[in-house]
Scaffold this motif. Structure first.
Motif, PDB file in Angstrom:
ATOM      1  N   ILE A  18       0.815  -1.238   0.093  1.00  0.00           N
ATOM      2  CA  ILE A  18      -0.076  -0.064  -0.028  1.00  0.00           C
ATOM      3  C   ILE A  18       0.807   1.256  -0.030  1.00  0.00           C
ATOM      4  CG2 ILE A  18      -1.834   1.479   1.202  1.00  0.00           C
ATOM      5  CD1 ILE A  18      -2.555  -1.366   2.209  1.00  0.00           C
ATOM      6  N   GLU A  19       1.904   1.159   0.608  1.00  0.00           N
ATOM      7  CA  GLU A  19       2.849   2.494   1.009  1.00  0.00           C
ATOM      8  C   GLU A  19       3.468   2.769  -0.555  1.00  0.00           C
ATOM      9  OE1 GLU A  19       5.058   5.734   2.350  1.00  0.00           O
ATOM     10  OE2 GLU A  19       3.122   4.782   2.548  1.00  0.00           O
ATOM     11  N   PHE A  20       3.851   1.395  -1.261  1.00  0.00           N
ATOM     12  CA  PHE A  20       4.346   1.715  -2.634  1.00  0.00           C
ATOM     13  C   PHE A  20       3.194   2.468  -3.534  1.00  0.00           C
ATOM     14  CE2 PHE A  20       5.583   0.499  -7.034  1.00  0.00           C
ATOM     15  CZ  PHE A  20       6.969   0.935  -6.972  1.00  0.00           C
ATOM     16  N   GLU A  21       2.125   2.024  -3.415  1.00  0.00           N
ATOM     17  CA  GLU A  21       1.239   2.801  -4.252  1.00  0.00           C
ATOM     18  C   GLU A  21       1.026   4.170  -3.954  1.00  0.00           C
ATOM     19  OE1 GLU A  21      -0.515   1.436  -6.870  1.00  0.00           O
ATOM     20  OE2 GLU A  21       0.907  -0.281  -6.502  1.00  0.00           O
ATOM     21  N   ARG A  22       1.093   4.396  -2.469  1.00  0.00           N
ATOM     22  CA  ARG A  22       1.149   5.787  -2.068  1.00  0.00           C
ATOM     23  C   ARG A  22       2.262   6.807  -2.653  1.00  0.00           C
ATOM     24  NH1 ARG A  22       2.912   9.722   1.570  1.00  0.00           N
ATOM     25  NH2 ARG A  22       4.466   8.181   2.164  1.00  0.00           N
ATOM     26  N   LEU A  23       3.448   6.065  -2.651  1.00  0.00           N
ATOM     27  CA  LEU A  23       4.591   6.768  -3.169  1.00  0.00           C
ATOM     28  C   LEU A  23       4.710   7.119  -4.370  1.00  0.00           C
ATOM     29  CD1 LEU A  23       7.469   4.668  -1.218  1.00  0.00           C
ATOM     30  CD2 LEU A  23       6.575   6.913  -0.700  1.00  0.00           C
ATOM     31  N   LYS A  24       4.160   6.261  -5.355  1.00  0.00           N
ATOM     32  CA  LYS A  24       3.914   6.255  -6.597  1.00  0.00           C
ATOM     33  C   LYS A  24       2.981   7.539  -7.070  1.00  0.00           C
ATOM     34  CE  LYS A  24       2.313   2.831  -9.014  1.00  0.00           C
ATOM     35  NZ  LYS A  24       1.631   1.552  -9.322  1.00  0.00           N
ATOM     36  N   SER A  25       2.108   7.757  -6.097  1.00  0.00           N
ATOM     37  CA  SER A  25       0.860   8.708  -6.412  1.00  0.00           C
ATOM     38  C   SER A  25       1.685  10.109  -6.122  1.00  0.00           C
ATOM     39  CB  SER A  25      -0.164   8.519  -5.365  1.00  0.00           C
ATOM     40  OG  SER A  25      -0.011   9.098  -4.077  1.00  0.00           O
ATOM     41  N   LEU A  26       2.776  10.269  -5.343  1.00  0.00           N
ATOM     42  CA  LEU A  26       3.538  11.420  -5.306  1.00  0.00           C
ATOM     43  C   LEU A  26       4.277  11.832  -6.515  1.00  0.00           C
ATOM     44  CD1 LEU A  26       4.544  10.731  -1.599  1.00  0.00           C
ATOM     45  CD2 LEU A  26       2.684  12.233  -2.432  1.00  0.00           C
ATOM     46  N   THR A  27       4.549  10.905  -7.613  1.00  0.00           N
ATOM     47  CA  THR A  27       5.152  11.457  -8.600  1.00  0.00           C
ATOM     48  C   THR A  27       4.573  10.850  -9.860  1.00  0.00           C
ATOM     49  OG1 THR A  27       7.190  10.657  -9.693  1.00  0.00           O
ATOM     50  CG2 THR A  27       6.391   8.874  -8.461  1.00  0.00           C
ATOM     51  N   GLU A  28       5.158  10.861 -11.003  1.00  0.00           N
ATOM     52  CA  GLU A  28       4.503  10.213 -12.514  1.00  0.00           C
ATOM     53  C   GLU A  28       5.089   9.250 -12.995  1.00  0.00           C
ATOM     54  OE1 GLU A  28       3.843  13.579 -14.861  1.00  0.00           O
ATOM     55  OE2 GLU A  28       2.309  14.871 -13.453  1.00  0.00           O
ATOM     56  N   LYS A  29       4.339   8.551 -13.629  1.00  0.00           N
ATOM     57  CA  LYS A  29       5.178   7.246 -14.437  1.00  0.00           C
ATOM     58  C   LYS A  29       5.993   7.899 -15.377  1.00  0.00           C
ATOM     59  CE  LYS A  29       4.218   3.175 -17.128  1.00  0.00           C
ATOM     60  NZ  LYS A  29       3.168   2.442 -17.497  1.00  0.00           N
ATOM     61  N   VAL A  30       7.444   7.503 -15.552  1.00  0.00           N
ATOM     62  CA  VAL A  30       8.321   7.965 -16.499  1.00  0.00           C
ATOM     63  C   VAL A  30       8.362   7.204 -17.742  1.00  0.00           C
ATOM     64  CG1 VAL A  30      10.940   8.684 -16.895  1.00  0.00           C
ATOM     65  CG2 VAL A  30       9.609   8.948 -14.591  1.00  0.00           C
ATOM     66  N   GLU A  31       8.162   7.734 -18.813  1.00  0.00           N
ATOM     67  CA  GLU A  31       8.348   7.167 -20.270  1.00  0.00           C
ATOM     68  C   GLU A  31       9.658   7.440 -20.980  1.00  0.00           C
ATOM     69  OE1 GLU A  31       5.987   5.162 -21.174  1.00  0.00           O
ATOM     70  OE2 GLU A  31       4.528   5.520 -19.915  1.00  0.00           O
ATOM     71  N   THR A  32      10.280   8.753 -20.554  1.00  0.00           N
ATOM     72  CA  THR A  32      11.426   9.012 -21.363  1.00  0.00           C
ATOM     73  C   THR A  32      12.210   9.842 -20.357  1.00  0.00           C
ATOM     74  OG1 THR A  32      10.180   9.348 -23.539  1.00  0.00           O
ATOM     75  CG2 THR A  32      12.377  10.313 -23.116  1.00  0.00           C
ATOM     76  N   ILE A  33      13.372   9.453 -20.198  1.00  0.00           N
ATOM     77  CA  ILE A  33      14.577   9.927 -19.382  1.00  0.00           C
ATOM     78  C   ILE A  33      15.519  10.630 -19.927  1.00  0.00           C
ATOM     79  CG2 ILE A  33      16.482   9.133 -17.704  1.00  0.00           C
ATOM     80  CD1 ILE A  33      14.795   6.311 -17.149  1.00  0.00           C
ATOM     81  N   ARG A  34      15.725  11.890 -19.309  1.00  0.00           N
ATOM     82  CA  ARG A  34      16.894  12.781 -19.809  1.00  0.00           C
ATOM     83  C   ARG A  34      17.849  12.568 -18.747  1.00  0.00           C
ATOM     84  NH1 ARG A  34      19.601  17.452 -19.097  1.00  0.00           N
ATOM     85  NH2 ARG A  34      18.182  18.106 -17.236  1.00  0.00           N
ATOM     86  N   ALA A  35      18.942  11.788 -19.068  1.00  0.00           N
ATOM     87  CA  ALA A  35      20.365  11.805 -18.190  1.00  0.00           C
ATOM     88  C   ALA A  35      20.560  13.098 -17.794  1.00  0.00           C
ATOM     89  CB  ALA A  35      21.119  10.783 -18.927  1.00  0.00           C
ATOM     90  N   LEU A  36      20.865  13.237 -16.639  1.00  0.00           N
ATOM     91  CA  LEU A  36      21.503  14.721 -16.012  1.00  0.00           C
ATOM     92  C   LEU A  36      23.028  14.530 -16.274  1.00  0.00           C
ATOM     93  CD1 LEU A  36      19.984  14.547 -12.381  1.00  0.00           C
ATOM     94  CD2 LEU A  36      19.114  15.925 -14.413  1.00  0.00           C
ATOM     95  N   THR A  37      23.539  15.612 -16.511  1.00  0.00           N
ATOM     96  CA  THR A  37      24.821  15.750 -16.816  1.00  0.00           C
ATOM     97  C   THR A  37      25.661  16.074 -15.417  1.00  0.00           C
ATOM     98  OG1 THR A  37      24.969  18.225 -16.983  1.00  0.00           O
ATOM     99  CG2 THR A  37      24.376  16.889 -18.912  1.00  0.00           C
ATOM    100  N   LYS A  38      27.077  16.045 -15.516  1.00  0.00           N
ATOM    101  CA  LYS A  38      27.703  16.431 -14.507  1.00  0.00           C
ATOM    102  C   LYS A  38      27.642  17.738 -13.939  1.00  0.00           C
ATOM    103  CE  LYS A  38      32.220  16.983 -17.078  1.00  0.00           C
ATOM    104  NZ  LYS A  38      33.418  16.420 -17.167  1.00  0.00           N
ATOM    105  N   PHE A  39      27.130  18.529 -14.837  1.00  0.00           N
ATOM    106  CA  PHE A  39      27.213  19.873 -14.526  1.00  0.00           C
ATOM    107  C   PHE A  39      25.931  20.624 -13.630  1.00  0.00           C
ATOM    108  CE2 PHE A  39      29.408  19.637 -18.588  1.00  0.00           C
ATOM    109  CZ  PHE A  39      30.606  19.943 -18.244  1.00  0.00           C
ATOM    110  N   GLU A  40      24.898  19.377 -13.542  1.00  0.00           N
ATOM    111  CA  GLU A  40      23.728  19.408 -12.714  1.00  0.00           C
ATOM    112  C   GLU A  40      23.974  18.771 -11.499  1.00  0.00           C
ATOM    113  OE1 GLU A  40      20.269  19.365 -15.838  1.00  0.00           O
ATOM    114  OE2 GLU A  40      21.677  17.950 -16.402  1.00  0.00           O
ATOM    115  N   VAL A  41      24.868  18.396 -11.035  1.00  0.00           N
ATOM    116  CA  VAL A  41      24.731  17.559  -9.806  1.00  0.00           C
ATOM    117  C   VAL A  41      24.314  18.118  -8.475  1.00  0.00           C
ATOM    118  CG1 VAL A  41      26.617  16.233  -8.223  1.00  0.00           C
ATOM    119  CG2 VAL A  41      26.966  16.171 -10.770  1.00  0.00           C
ATOM    120  N   ASP A  42      25.012  19.469  -8.341  1.00  0.00           N
ATOM    121  CA  ASP A  42      24.384  19.978  -7.233  1.00  0.00           C
ATOM    122  C   ASP A  42      22.880  20.435  -7.329  1.00  0.00           C
ATOM    123  OD1 ASP A  42      26.805  20.039  -5.791  1.00  0.00           O
ATOM    124  OD2 ASP A  42      27.522  21.847  -6.640  1.00  0.00           O
ATOM    125  N   GLU A  43      22.392  20.567  -8.390  1.00  0.00           N
ATOM    126  CA  GLU A  43      20.998  21.096  -8.503  1.00  0.00           C
ATOM    127  C   GLU A  43      20.089  20.000  -7.971  1.00  0.00           C
ATOM    128  OE1 GLU A  43      17.920  21.875 -12.179  1.00  0.00           O
ATOM    129  OE2 GLU A  43      19.928  22.220 -12.604  1.00  0.00           O
TER     130      GLU A  43
END
Length: 330
Positions: free
Chosen positions: A133-158
């Motif tokens: 049940i908790e897993f379903e609640r955690l999912k509800s706080l985000t959105e299903k990802v279809e396409t991932i944009r990889a972060l660059t090393k210049f976005e680490v701190d962000e």
């Protein structure tokens, strides 16, 4: 049945994953281990329902990291938690019959350096159901990802949430909520002045005044176009980003004017500052990418960062914009 493990945890995970017949759900903060990942891929290919929720930061989301896009392409369900709603669990439920929970991130560091633990839980259906049940609640706080944009090393701190200074600042904010003592909020902001998420949390908890933008803020683009980065009526503090691309072959410089206003023609809005990024690697038009990252803090300080996602080189400009803000009265 509950059994504790303090060593060889990865092998215990692999054994239980191998025995899965129908469904696997995984919620871990960090996931870098290729062996565990491949075993999940194998289960997806075997027709099992596999769902994965991890945090979106540079440890998880980078070009050299695990190929989570492949996981999605093969039919796995994938979710990122954000700095606004960080998911810090480390558990796995298999076939709604087996629960693995503990301190163990699915990383090499956790396996080979850290002192970690897991509990392997079976035949305790009430507890297992609670985690499902908790897993379903955690999912509800985000959105299903279809396409991932990889972060660059210049976005680490962000995307770097778990730093001691920032952790303590967040803790002070929640102390203010728990005790009703808003006087300590300022000390949290001073402790982590660059962390806009601390201020956002205080705002969301109604511990600060409510200010919003009277005008949109954006950048000029090709042919006098206007790219809105922070929309009108956005509440502060706020942090937003936009990615633009080069418009001609072998473009090595990108100049733009930052405006405020609503007109689709940039030149008809009020200019704030000019920004220039040089030393962009020459590439065909559209292949070199640049990123705008704008934050407006609780004091009305606008930080504008424009940089190349290839080199990290760019420009940062800070400007006070209190005149562009209005307070929303209760």
């Amino acid at each position: 049945m509950v059994k504790a493990y303090f060593a060889d945890i990865r092998q215990q995970l692999l054994t239980e994953i191998d025995n899965a017949q129908e469904k696997i759900v995984v919620a871990v903060y960090w996931f870098t281990n290729k062996t565990l990942f491949q075993r999940l891929i194998d289960k997806v290919e075997a027709g099992l329902n596999v769902e994965l929720l991890i945090h979106n930061d540079y440890i998880n989301n980078r070009e050299a990291g695990l190929p989570f896009q492949e996981f999605i392409a093969k039919g796995g369900e994938f979710y990122f938690s954000s700095t606004l709603n960080p998911m810090h669990n480390k558990f796995c439920v298999i076939d709604n019959k087996v629960l693995i929970n503990g301190s163990y991130n699915w990383t090499y560091y956790a396996e080979d350096r850290n002192r970690e633990n897991i509990l392997l839980i079976k035949e305790e259906q009430e507890t297992i159901d609670a985690f499902s049940i908790e897993f379903e609640r955690l999912k509800s706080l985000t959105e299903k990802v279809e396409t991932i944009r990889a972060l660059t090393k210049f976005e680490v701190d962000e995307f770097n949430l778990l730093r001691a200074r920032d952790y303590l600042a967040n803790d002070i904010v929640f102390q203010a909520k728990a005790t009703g003592n808003k006087d300590i909020i300022e000390s949290a902001f001073q402790l982590a002045p660059e962390n806009i998420e601390v201020q956002k949390t205080a705002f969301d908890l109604n511990l600060t005044k409510r200010y919003k933008l009277k005008h949109s803020i954006g950048s000029s683009v090709k042919d006098d176009g206007y790219l809105i980065i922070v929309p009108k009526d956005s509440f502060i503090p706020i942090s937003l980003s936009a990615i633009v691309i080069t418009t001609v072959d072998n473009q090595v410089s990108s100049g733009a004017t930052i405006h405020y206003g609503e007109n689709p023609k940039a030149s008809l809005n009020q200019a704030l500052v000019k920004m220039v990024v040089n030393k962009i690697p020459p590439k065909p038009a559209g292949e070199a990418k640049l990123k705008y990252h704008f934050t407006i803090d609780i004091y009305g300080n606008l930080k504008m960062h424009k940089f190349s996602l290839d080199t990290g080189l760019g420009q940062i400009i800070n400007k006070k914009i209190t005149e562009l803000l209005e307070e929303e009265k209760e």
